[in-house]
Motif scaffolding. Structure first.
Motif, PDB file in Angstrom:
ATOM      1  N   PHE A  35       0.831  -1.206   0.000  1.00  0.00           N
ATOM      2  CA  PHE A  35       0.000   0.000   0.000  1.00  0.00           C
ATOM      3  C   PHE A  35       0.868   1.259   0.000  1.00  0.00           C
ATOM      4  CE2 PHE A  35      -2.179   3.343   2.419  1.00  0.00           C
ATOM      5  CZ  PHE A  35      -3.326   3.499   1.668  1.00  0.00           C
ATOM      6  N   GLN A  36       1.855   1.311   0.874  1.00  0.00           N
ATOM      7  CA  GLN A  36       2.716   2.486   0.982  1.00  0.00           C
ATOM      8  C   GLN A  36       3.567   2.699  -0.273  1.00  0.00           C
ATOM      9  OE1 GLN A  36       2.604   4.894   3.158  1.00  0.00           O
ATOM     10  NE2 GLN A  36       0.978   3.890   4.298  1.00  0.00           N
ATOM     11  N   LEU A  37       4.067   1.623  -0.854  1.00  0.00           N
ATOM     12  CA  LEU A  37       4.848   1.750  -2.087  1.00  0.00           C
ATOM     13  C   LEU A  37       3.992   2.324  -3.208  1.00  0.00           C
ATOM     14  CD1 LEU A  37       6.877  -1.594  -2.035  1.00  0.00           C
ATOM     15  CD2 LEU A  37       7.802   0.723  -1.778  1.00  0.00           C
ATOM     16  N   LYS A  38       2.774   1.803  -3.355  1.00  0.00           N
ATOM     17  CA  LYS A  38       1.876   2.308  -4.398  1.00  0.00           C
ATOM     18  C   LYS A  38       1.560   3.784  -4.175  1.00  0.00           C
ATOM     19  CE  LYS A  38      -1.739  -0.207  -4.963  1.00  0.00           C
ATOM     20  NZ  LYS A  38      -2.832  -1.176  -4.917  1.00  0.00           N
ATOM     21  N   ARG A  39       1.288   4.151  -2.936  1.00  0.00           N
ATOM     22  CA  ARG A  39       0.958   5.535  -2.617  1.00  0.00           C
ATOM     23  C   ARG A  39       2.153   6.453  -2.902  1.00  0.00           C
ATOM     24  NH1 ARG A  39      -2.502   7.239   2.496  1.00  0.00           N
ATOM     25  NH2 ARG A  39      -4.074   6.526   1.042  1.00  0.00           N
ATOM     26  N   ILE A  41       4.695   5.976  -4.990  1.00  0.00           N
ATOM     27  CA  ILE A  41       4.929   6.068  -6.438  1.00  0.00           C
ATOM     28  C   ILE A  41       3.881   6.963  -7.092  1.00  0.00           C
ATOM     29  CG2 ILE A  41       4.869   4.741  -8.592  1.00  0.00           C
ATOM     30  CD1 ILE A  41       6.205   2.441  -6.886  1.00  0.00           C
ATOM     31  N   ALA A  42       2.618   6.797  -6.727  1.00  0.00           N
ATOM     32  CA  ALA A  42       1.550   7.621  -7.304  1.00  0.00           C
ATOM     33  C   ALA A  42       1.790   9.096  -7.015  1.00  0.00           C
ATOM     34  CB  ALA A  42       0.191   7.184  -6.756  1.00  0.00           C
ATOM     35  N   LYS A  43       2.181   9.414  -5.789  1.00  0.00           N
ATOM     36  CA  LYS A  43       2.418  10.805  -5.410  1.00  0.00           C
ATOM     37  C   LYS A  43       3.597  11.384  -6.184  1.00  0.00           C
ATOM     38  CE  LYS A  43       0.258  12.877  -2.900  1.00  0.00           C
ATOM     39  NZ  LYS A  43      -0.848  13.794  -3.274  1.00  0.00           N
ATOM     40  N   ARG A  44       4.664  10.605  -6.357  1.00  0.00           N
ATOM     41  CA  ARG A  44       5.829  11.101  -7.092  1.00  0.00           C
ATOM     42  C   ARG A  44       5.497  11.329  -8.561  1.00  0.00           C
ATOM     43  NH1 ARG A  44       5.971  11.041  -2.639  1.00  0.00           N
ATOM     44  NH2 ARG A  44       7.607  11.581  -1.241  1.00  0.00           N
ATOM     45  N   LEU A  45       4.666  10.486  -9.148  1.00  0.00           N
ATOM     46  CA  LEU A  45       4.230  10.707 -10.533  1.00  0.00           C
ATOM     47  C   LEU A  45       3.393  11.978 -10.633  1.00  0.00           C
ATOM     48  CD1 LEU A  45       3.382   7.064 -11.648  1.00  0.00           C
ATOM     49  CD2 LEU A  45       5.266   8.485 -12.468  1.00  0.00           C
ATOM     50  N   GLU A  46       2.560  12.221  -9.631  1.00  0.00           N
ATOM     51  CA  GLU A  46       1.786  13.460  -9.602  1.00  0.00           C
ATOM     52  C   GLU A  46       2.725  14.663  -9.505  1.00  0.00           C
ATOM     53  OE1 GLU A  46      -1.377  15.798  -6.737  1.00  0.00           O
ATOM     54  OE2 GLU A  46      -1.209  13.631  -6.546  1.00  0.00           O
ATOM     55  N   PHE A  47       3.750  14.572  -8.653  1.00  0.00           N
ATOM     56  CA  PHE A  47       4.718  15.663  -8.527  1.00  0.00           C
ATOM     57  C   PHE A  47       5.450  15.892  -9.850  1.00  0.00           C
ATOM     58  CE2 PHE A  47       5.437  14.941  -3.692  1.00  0.00           C
ATOM     59  CZ  PHE A  47       4.201  15.511  -3.416  1.00  0.00           C
ATOM     60  N   ASP A  48       5.727  14.827 -10.603  1.00  0.00           N
ATOM     61  CA  ASP A  48       6.371  14.979 -11.908  1.00  0.00           C
ATOM     62  C   ASP A  48       5.541  15.885 -12.809  1.00  0.00           C
ATOM     63  OD1 ASP A  48       8.395  13.251 -11.137  1.00  0.00           O
ATOM     64  OD2 ASP A  48       7.725  11.584 -12.408  1.00  0.00           O
TER      65      ASP A  48
END
Length: 116
Positions: A35-39, A41-48
């Motif tokens: 769960f934490q890994l997915k969250r 990664i998703a947040k870092r893609l959003e920051f990109d």
């Protein structure tokens, strides 16, 4: 902005399948870690795409100053809180050259026009 072609969607799905498999492997059955890994990664893609909240806050402050506290569209005073950064071209990101600070009404109008 054009939609993905079917071939591009297939490529994206393949990338997601690969990433999900790597996340499953890295989490080794630990549901909380997965769960934490997915969250993360998703947040870092959003920051990109959007930059960090700190980046956007600084940009809003710069835009408020450079626009002398007025909406870039209607030229009325911006509210103390709630003014919104608008990207002229979404794909170009949140940069000083590609953003305008708008009052909520003008931002809603700009977003509605972009969907037409």
């Amino acid at each position: 902005m054009p939609e993905l072609s079917e071939a591009d969607r297939l490529t994206a799905r393949s990338l997601l399948d690969d990433l999900r498999a790597k996340i499953d492997e890295a989490s080794a059955g630990n549901e909380a870690l997965r769960f934490q890994l997915k969250r993360y990664i998703a947040k870092r893609l959003e920051f990109d795409e959007r930059g960090t909240p700190t980046h956007r806050k600084r940009l809003k402050e710069q835009k408020r100053e450079s626009q002398n506290g007025v909406c870039a569209s209607c030229e009325e005073d911006l509210p103390e809180t709630g003014a919104e950064l608008h990207r002229v071209r979404a794909i170009a990101g949140y940069t000083p050259e590609n953003t305008r600070l708008l009052c909520p009404r003008c931002h809603a109008n700009a977003e509605a026009l972009a969907k037409l």
